[in-house]
Design a protein around this motif. Sequence first.
Motif, mmCIF file in Angstrom:
data_model
loop_
_atom_site.group_PDB
_atom_site.id
_atom_site.type_symbol
_atom_site.label_atom_id
_atom_site.label_comp_id
_atom_site.label_asym_id
_atom_site.label_seq_id
_atom_site.Cartn_x
_atom_site.Cartn_y
_atom_site.Cartn_z
ATOM 1 N N LEU A 106 -6.525 -3.303 5.531
ATOM 2 C CA LEU A 106 -5.488 -4.255 5.159
ATOM 3 C C LEU A 106 -4.129 -3.857 5.722
ATOM 4 O O LEU A 106 -3.168 -4.618 5.619
ATOM 5 N N LEU A 107 -4.045 -2.676 6.303
ATOM 6 C CA LEU A 107 -2.778 -2.222 6.866
ATOM 7 C C LEU A 107 -2.425 -3.111 8.053
ATOM 8 O O LEU A 107 -3.179 -3.215 9.024
ATOM 9 N N LEU A 179 -2.040 -4.572 -0.187
ATOM 10 C CA LEU A 179 -1.481 -5.847 0.259
ATOM 11 C C LEU A 179 -0.136 -6.120 -0.405
ATOM 12 O O LEU A 179 0.776 -6.671 0.219
ATOM 13 N N LEU A 180 -0.027 -5.742 -1.658
ATOM 14 C CA LEU A 180 1.256 -5.898 -2.340
ATOM 15 C C LEU A 180 2.346 -5.103 -1.619
ATOM 16 O O LEU A 180 3.445 -5.599 -1.358
ATOM 17 N N LYS A 181 2.014 -3.874 -1.273
ATOM 18 C CA LYS A 181 2.978 -3.016 -0.567
ATOM 19 C C LYS A 181 3.214 -3.521 0.855
ATOM 20 O O LYS A 181 4.354 -3.518 1.346
ATOM 21 N N SER A 189 7.958 -11.363 -1.098
ATOM 22 C CA SER A 189 7.685 -11.025 -2.492
ATOM 23 C C SER A 189 6.212 -11.331 -2.745
ATOM 24 O O SER A 189 5.850 -12.474 -3.034
ATOM 25 N N PRO A 190 5.335 -10.321 -2.598
ATOM 26 C CA PRO A 190 3.894 -10.573 -2.712
ATOM 27 C C PRO A 190 3.496 -10.973 -4.129
ATOM 28 O O PRO A 190 3.974 -10.402 -5.111
ATOM 29 N N THR A 191 2.621 -11.972 -4.215
ATOM 30 C CA THR A 191 2.189 -12.519 -5.499
ATOM 31 C C THR A 191 0.670 -12.606 -5.520
ATOM 32 O O THR A 191 0.089 -13.463 -4.848
ATOM 33 N N PRO A 192 -0.026 -11.732 -6.261
ATOM 34 C CA PRO A 192 -1.492 -11.784 -6.289
ATOM 35 C C PRO A 192 -1.999 -12.962 -7.109
ATOM 36 O O PRO A 192 -1.494 -13.227 -8.202
ATOM 37 N N SER A 314 2.144 5.177 4.510
ATOM 38 C CA SER A 314 2.399 6.210 3.516
ATOM 39 C C SER A 314 1.939 5.760 2.134
ATOM 40 O O SER A 314 1.483 6.578 1.325
ATOM 41 N N ALA A 315 2.023 4.463 1.860
ATOM 42 C CA ALA A 315 1.557 3.941 0.571
ATOM 43 C C ALA A 315 0.046 4.077 0.460
ATOM 44 O O ALA A 315 -0.489 4.393 -0.612
#
Length: 340
Positions: A106-107, A179-181, A189-192, A314-315
């Motif tokens: 997902l990176l 994915l949020l990061k 502004s990621p929203t799951p 890094s996340a």
Amino acid sequence: MTAFKKQLKALALSVSVALTPALAMAEEWKFAIEEIPGSIMDAYAQEFKKRIEDKTNGDVTIKIYPLGSLGTPTELVEQVADSVVQFANVSVGNLGTIVPESQMFLLTYTLPSDSDATANLLGSSPVIYDELGKDFEAKGLKLHTMYSEGPQVWTTNREIRTPADFDNFKMRVMVSPILLKAYDDLGASPTPLPFGEVYGALQLKQVDGQINPVPAIEEMKFYEVTDYMIWAGEQELVTTVMSGTDWYDSLPANRKQLIRDTTAGMQNFMHDVVEQFNEDKLAKIKAAKPDIRMIELTAEERAAFRERSKATHSAYIDITGERGQVLLDALLTEVDTTTH
């Protein structure tokens, strides 16, 4: 009991005994997918079903369960691990809480930009099948194959060309910490949200955009409630086909070999299917909504997002630790070898 009745009873018993081995060989394998009938995942499952049933002369039958039949994608994976379902085709984005190491796919701006190179990597990578497979097995999952559904496309309610354009922009993402990061790093502004709720959220302006390959955008009609389709070159949608290790380990050697041969034999088939799906579905979108704006970011525009994406690595390491670092370094080495 009369002699005639005794003969009937003996005959019935002999027939029952004779049929027992044949009945015992008959198996039904459940195959759950997180997409609708007629989708790419459905094409995979239908072809897998045909090949397995043909090779076993019907001794094995496969029943396919599409989107929503058995629960959420996360629940499908849990059912596979528990051997309730034999196979599941689930995208990597829905594995974040189960196999965190898989989130390296997902990176953003990590896989090859060339679809053929990505397909080859996903089909034969030692990092995937010799190493990442161990992380699946630690969670009771047998990873059979990975494949891409094509380039991810942003569908948005406004033009996005720079990270600054993402300011105060709610981007729907799958339920994954990475994915949020990743989209936070890109400026959004990621929203799951669950897949089945995305159309309504776009329609009601609860989110401003979402990310999916073209076939999913057409099948779920996301283009109806969006103004732009943007090719940013950031990633392809990677999916996994898996079983539970308990069920798989219980199979005889010939059944395991059947599954290995079938999944390996479908790699070229799926690459052609995905290309055709993406071409056909894009044509349908253009016909259905001629005024939708389609944008392909330039190399310079992509570079700004690519620079931002480095922070996400890094996340990933924070979530997966030393194991994740080893896997990511090995994958990046493979990608570099593949593209040079």
